[in-house]
Enzyme design. Structure first.
Site, PDB file in Angstrom:
ATOM      1  N   HIS A 157      47.460  39.115  35.035  1.00  0.00           N
ATOM      2  CA  HIS A 157      46.520  38.802  36.126  1.00  0.00           C
ATOM      3  C   HIS A 157      46.954  39.458  37.449  1.00  0.00           C
ATOM      4  O   HIS A 157      47.248  38.777  38.427  1.00  0.00           O
ATOM      5  CB  HIS A 157      46.389  37.276  36.289  1.00  0.00           C
ATOM      6  N   GLU A 204      45.326  30.973  30.543  1.00  0.00           N
ATOM      7  CA  GLU A 204      46.547  31.625  31.040  1.00  0.00           C
ATOM      8  C   GLU A 204      47.377  30.653  31.870  1.00  0.00           C
ATOM      9  O   GLU A 204      46.812  29.711  32.443  1.00  0.00           O
ATOM     10  CB  GLU A 204      46.179  32.878  31.875  1.00  0.00           C
ATOM     11  N   GLY A 250      45.079  41.808  39.110  1.00  0.00           N
ATOM     12  CA  GLY A 250      43.946  42.444  39.797  1.00  0.00           C
ATOM     13  C   GLY A 250      44.120  42.610  41.295  1.00  0.00           C
ATOM     14  O   GLY A 250      44.009  43.704  41.838  1.00  0.00           O
ATOM     15  N   ARG A 274      37.410  36.932  34.101  1.00  0.00           N
ATOM     16  CA  ARG A 274      38.041  35.666  33.759  1.00  0.00           C
ATOM     17  C   ARG A 274      38.238  35.625  32.251  1.00  0.00           C
ATOM     18  O   ARG A 274      37.370  36.079  31.493  1.00  0.00           O
ATOM     19  CB  ARG A 274      37.182  34.474  34.197  1.00  0.00           C
TER      20      ARG A 274
HETATM   21  C1  DGY Z   1      40.418  36.066  42.159  1.00  0.00           C
HETATM   22  O1  DGY Z   1      40.475  36.306  43.371  1.00  0.00           O
HETATM   23  O2  DGY Z   1      39.554  35.369  41.668  1.00  0.00           O
HETATM   24  C2  DGY Z   1      41.459  36.700  41.302  1.00  0.00           C
HETATM   25  O3  DGY Z   1      41.345  36.458  39.982  1.00  0.00           O
HETATM   26  C3  DGY Z   1      42.840  36.499  41.842  1.00  0.00           C
HETATM   27  O4  DGY Z   1      42.882  37.515  42.778  1.00  0.00           O
END
Ligand code: DGY
Length: 323
Positions: A289, A271, A291, A242
């Protein structure tokens, strides 16, 4: 019996939206416009379930309602620091998340950032696209070898462990972890890892540090000037956790004055606004972002929310209940 009324706050993968509409009286956000705090508050007073995600800030103020109709916030995503847990608990609301199904893809992005920043891939791509590449030469964009180096992993949950798997078994990296609780020797042995007692102990040992801890007030600015100063002057910092975990002003200074080697960020404090101090740092790779952004992970996240909702409305304990 009437189907529970559920509100989905953003566009989700089509297959999941179709299943949601079949199972529930679902209102979808076809325009994909983020909801305001007021709209989220209203949603909690008029739907049986609200299905928020990382872009929905549900602060203590949003819970300032007499009696919510929503009994569950079924979050799409593993992180839930955007939801005020005291507010939810105060109304006896259940909150669920979507762990496991995005761990591999998120670790893949952390590894992508690590490789990109170490091998100067962002700089190279920028140079090439700007038409400034003059050809191969022995001293051109020389980066840092990854294989065999030491990786520090902060937060050794599912994603941290997937990162360790890739780094240790794929790149022969030595793994040092820092985690709130003691990690069992069996788990450490899987990745040839050792556990540091503190961040202070971990930081100076590492060529790379990758953050996999939760966000929220407890970890806000965990990586600050003091921690950055403990890093080796050529070490790299990677964040797929984060944005708030890093003090971005301190990081931009460390990058600018080259007191660390570089950084790779997939998440940002506040963000999608990006701190302008970061934008000029050449030794920084940034992704928006991404991920969990694979078709496989995003669908699996949605179906995991459906599982949680089905459990909840059929009177079972949802498997991913976080409060
Ligand atoms: C999450 O799942 O917390 C991510 O940051 C978004 O996939």
């Amino acid at each position: 019996m009437a189907k529970p009324k559920v509100l989905v706050t953003r566009r989700w993968p089509a297959a999941v939206e179709a299943q949601l509409s079949e199972t529930f009286d679902a209102v979808l956000n076809t325009g994909d416009k983020p909801l305001s705090e007021g709209e989220l508050r209203d949603a909690m007073t008029s739907y049986d379930a609200v299905l928020p995600t990382v872009t929905d800030k549900i602060s203590a103020r949003a819970f300032d309602i007499a009696r919510p109709q929503a009994r569950i916030l079924a979050n799409y995503g593993v992180g839930y620091s955007h939801i005020d847990m005291h507010g939810a608990a105060g109304h006896g609301m259940t909150v669920t998340n979507t762990p496991d199904v995005l761990s591999e893809c998120t670790a893949d992005i952390a590894m992508t950032l690590l490789l990109m920043v170490a091998r100067r891939a962002g700089e190279g791509e920028r140079e090439l696209r700007a038409g400034q590449w003059t050809g191969w030469r022995p001293t051109h964009l020389v980066g840092t070898k990854v294989s065999g180096k030491t990786l520090g992993i902060v937060g050794f949950g599912r994603i941290g462990q997937e990162m360790a798997r890739r780094a240790h078994h794929g790149f022969g990296m030595k793994i040092v972890v820092q985690n709130r609780s003691r990690v069992s020797p069996d788990i450490l042995a899987r990745y040839g890892a050792t556990q540091a007692d503190s961040l202070e102990e971990l930081m100076p040992q590492c060529d790379f540090v990758s953050l996999h801890c939760p966000g929220g007030p407890a970890n806000r600015h965990l990586i600050n000037t003091r921690m950055l100063n403990l890093m080796k002057p050529d070490a790299f910092l990677i964040n797929t956790a984060r944005g708030e975990v890093i003090d971005e002003l301190a990081l931009s200074r460390a990058l600018w004055f080259e007191t660390i080697g570089g950084a790779g960020l997939d998440v940002f404090d506040g963000e999608p606004r990006i701190n302008p101090d970061l934008l000029d740092c050449e030794n920084l790779v940034m992704l928006p972002h991404l991920g969990s952004a694979t078709r496989e992970a995003r669908e699996a996240m949605g179906f995991r929310v459906l599982d949680n909702l089905n459990d909840f409305f059929e009177g079972r304990e949802p498997r991913d209940r976080v409060t």
